[in-house]
Design a protein around this motif. Structure first.
Motif, short mmCIF file in Angstrom:
data_model
loop_
_atom_site.label_atom_id
_atom_site.label_comp_id
_atom_site.label_asym_id
_atom_site.label_seq_id
_atom_site.Cartn_x
_atom_site.Cartn_y
_atom_site.Cartn_z
N GLU A 65 5.83 3.08 4.65
CA GLU A 65 5.17 2.51 5.83
C GLU A 65 5.49 1.02 5.96
OE1 GLU A 65 1.20 5.39 6.16
OE2 GLU A 65 1.00 3.30 5.54
N HIS A 93 0.83 -1.21 0.00
CA HIS A 93 0.00 0.00 0.00
C HIS A 93 0.86 1.26 0.00
CE1 HIS A 93 -3.23 2.78 1.03
NE2 HIS A 93 -2.49 3.21 2.05
N GLY A 120 0.99 6.78 13.07
CA GLY A 120 -0.13 7.08 12.19
C GLY A 120 -0.34 6.08 11.07
N VAL A 121 0.34 4.94 11.14
CA VAL A 121 0.20 3.92 10.10
C VAL A 121 -1.02 3.04 10.40
CG1 VAL A 121 1.26 1.91 9.00
CG2 VAL A 121 2.67 3.89 9.64
N ASN A 122 -1.89 2.89 9.40
CA ASN A 122 -3.05 2.02 9.52
C ASN A 122 -2.60 0.59 9.19
OD1 ASN A 122 -5.45 0.62 9.40
ND2 ASN A 122 -6.51 2.14 8.15
N LEU A 123 -2.46 -0.24 10.20
CA LEU A 123 -1.94 -1.59 10.01
C LEU A 123 -2.89 -2.48 9.21
CD1 LEU A 123 -0.28 -2.33 13.48
CD2 LEU A 123 0.75 -1.36 11.43
N ARG A 124 -4.14 -2.04 9.02
CA ARG A 124 -5.06 -2.83 8.21
C ARG A 124 -4.62 -2.90 6.75
NH1 ARG A 124 -11.03 -0.72 10.34
NH2 ARG A 124 -10.80 -1.48 12.50
N HIS A 125 -3.80 -1.95 6.33
CA HIS A 125 -3.29 -1.98 4.95
C HIS A 125 -2.22 -3.06 4.77
CE1 HIS A 125 -5.57 1.51 3.90
NE2 HIS A 125 -4.86 2.35 4.64
N ARG A 172 -2.19 -6.42 6.19
CA ARG A 172 -2.72 -7.60 6.89
C ARG A 172 -1.83 -8.82 6.72
NH1 ARG A 172 -9.12 -6.73 5.31
NH2 ARG A 172 -9.50 -4.99 6.75
N LYS A 182 3.04 -1.79 17.60
CA LYS A 182 2.26 -0.69 18.17
C LYS A 182 2.98 0.65 18.00
CE LYS A 182 1.66 -2.26 22.34
NZ LYS A 182 1.23 -2.36 23.76
N ALA A 195 2.16 1.82 14.57
CA ALA A 195 0.79 2.35 14.56
C ALA A 195 0.76 3.74 15.20
CB ALA A 195 -0.14 1.40 15.30
#
Length: 347
Positions: free
Chosen positions: A184, A180, A243-248, A250, A237, A240
């Motif tokens: 990141e 993504h 500001g990193v969205n870890l859902r990107h 998975r 953590k 995260a």
């Protein structure tokens, strides 16, 4: 393609060897002050995972072609810690080397920091999926390579010859995978590595002579892998918290989000069956770079006041005294770079 490799490290030499075997024109620039300056060739022991998931072991010879200052290249591979990135760009400027720069670096800094250092030069962020060690005494490169690299997507870069670069790797049996956000992804990858590295160094009680033994112990022990998984969770953590969205991500996060009673046995099985991953864990021996990764993640965690009891204990008890230039640990060599511990990448 006309390709320049900056230096004679493990990653540059591994990909330089592979790209040349595919017919590309590969040259190295080695500084006159480098220990490798007089090296004319390397013997290469390669565990090759491009066409065989178990790896095909090959032995070969890699003659080193020297770069000519003032030359233009289609792209330039720079693989080193971000700590030396400014030095690398200065070397390229001083020798008037031109071309798109492929940064195979562990970068913990912001995009703005990278842009400042690059000063308008075209570049791509990437990450190698390879590693090993270089024995300088007998000019022997022991390395492992997988069938892909991580690369910034075309949409996120203005590099004009993006397709030519990816095609050159594809011609060499290496496809490009685009996360993504490449920066990141590197941050996340470094945090995973920090969790694993700190666990191993704590096992070794900061004794580099015991490092190989402790890597073996970790890979063979469900109990120790549980501790590594919990430590990695703490380090993720910290990413995260930036500001990193870890859902990107998975695929990278999932092995560490599973219950430890499940994830640890799965990892133990992975290390027992994935020969490429196991080998690269054992070859990855550049202690100063490994300490540098832990230092960066530790400092960020402290700045965030993040709750990381396992990671902080590992660092503060066994690593803080070694995070200095005069430390015995920092005198280790055999450069290597390798991705993190999960089935998709190596350690």
């Amino acid at each position: 393609m006309k390709i320049l490799i900056l230096g004679l490290g493990v990653i540059g030499s591994t990909y330089g060897y592979i790209l040349r075997k595919s017919g590309h024109d590969v040259a190295h620039y080695i500084r006159p002050t480098s220990q490798n300056h007089a090296t004319e060739s390397l013997s290469v022991s390669l565990l090759d995972g491009r066409n065989d998931k178990k790896g095909l072991q090959t032995e070969d010879h890699y003659p080193i072609t020297r770069a000519t200052p003032g030359s233009r290249y289609d792209f330039i591979i720079v693989s080193l810690s971000s700590l030396r990135l400014e030095e690398a760009l200065e070397t390229l400027r001083d020798n008037r080397f031109e071309g798109t720069i492929l940064l195979f670096c562990g970068v913990w800094e912001s995009r703005e920091h990278i842009e400042r250092i690059m000063a308008g030069r075209p570049y791509l962020l990437g990450y190698p999926v390879a590693g090993g060690r270089l024995n300088k005494a007998d000019c022997r490169l022991e390395c492992v390579v997988f069938d892909h690299i991580m690369l910034e997507s075309r949409e996120r870069t203005a590099v004009e010859n993006y397709d030519d670069i990816t095609r050159s790797f594809l011609q060499s049996g290496i496809k490009s995978e685009c996360p993504h956000d490449m920066l990141e992804w590197i941050w996340l990858h470094m945090s995973i590595n920090a969790g694993v590295i700190s666990t191993i160094i704590a096992l070794a009680e900061a004794d580099p002579k015991r490092a190989d033994e402790c890597v073996e112990r970790l890979m063979n022990s469900t109990h120790l892998l549980r501790r590594a998984v919990l430590t990695v969770r703490e380090c993720m953590k910290i990413v995260a918290g930036r500001g990193v969205n870890l859902r990107h991500y998975r695929g990278e996060v999932l092995p560490f989000r599973l219950p430890v009673w499940l994830s640890a046995p799965l990892m133990k099985r992975m290390f027992a069956t994935q020969i490429l991953t196991r080998r690269i864990m054992l070859l990855h021996a550049n202690v100063p770079d490994l300490l540098h990764v832990c230092r960066l993640v530790y400092r960020e965690g402290k700045a965030q006041s993040a709750a990381c009891p396992l990671f902080n204990d590992n660092v503060e008890r066994y690593m803080l005294p070694e995070m200095t230039e005069r430390s015995p640990l920092s005198e280790a060599h055999s450069p290597s770079v390798g991705p993190s511990v999960h089935e998709h990448h190596d350690a």
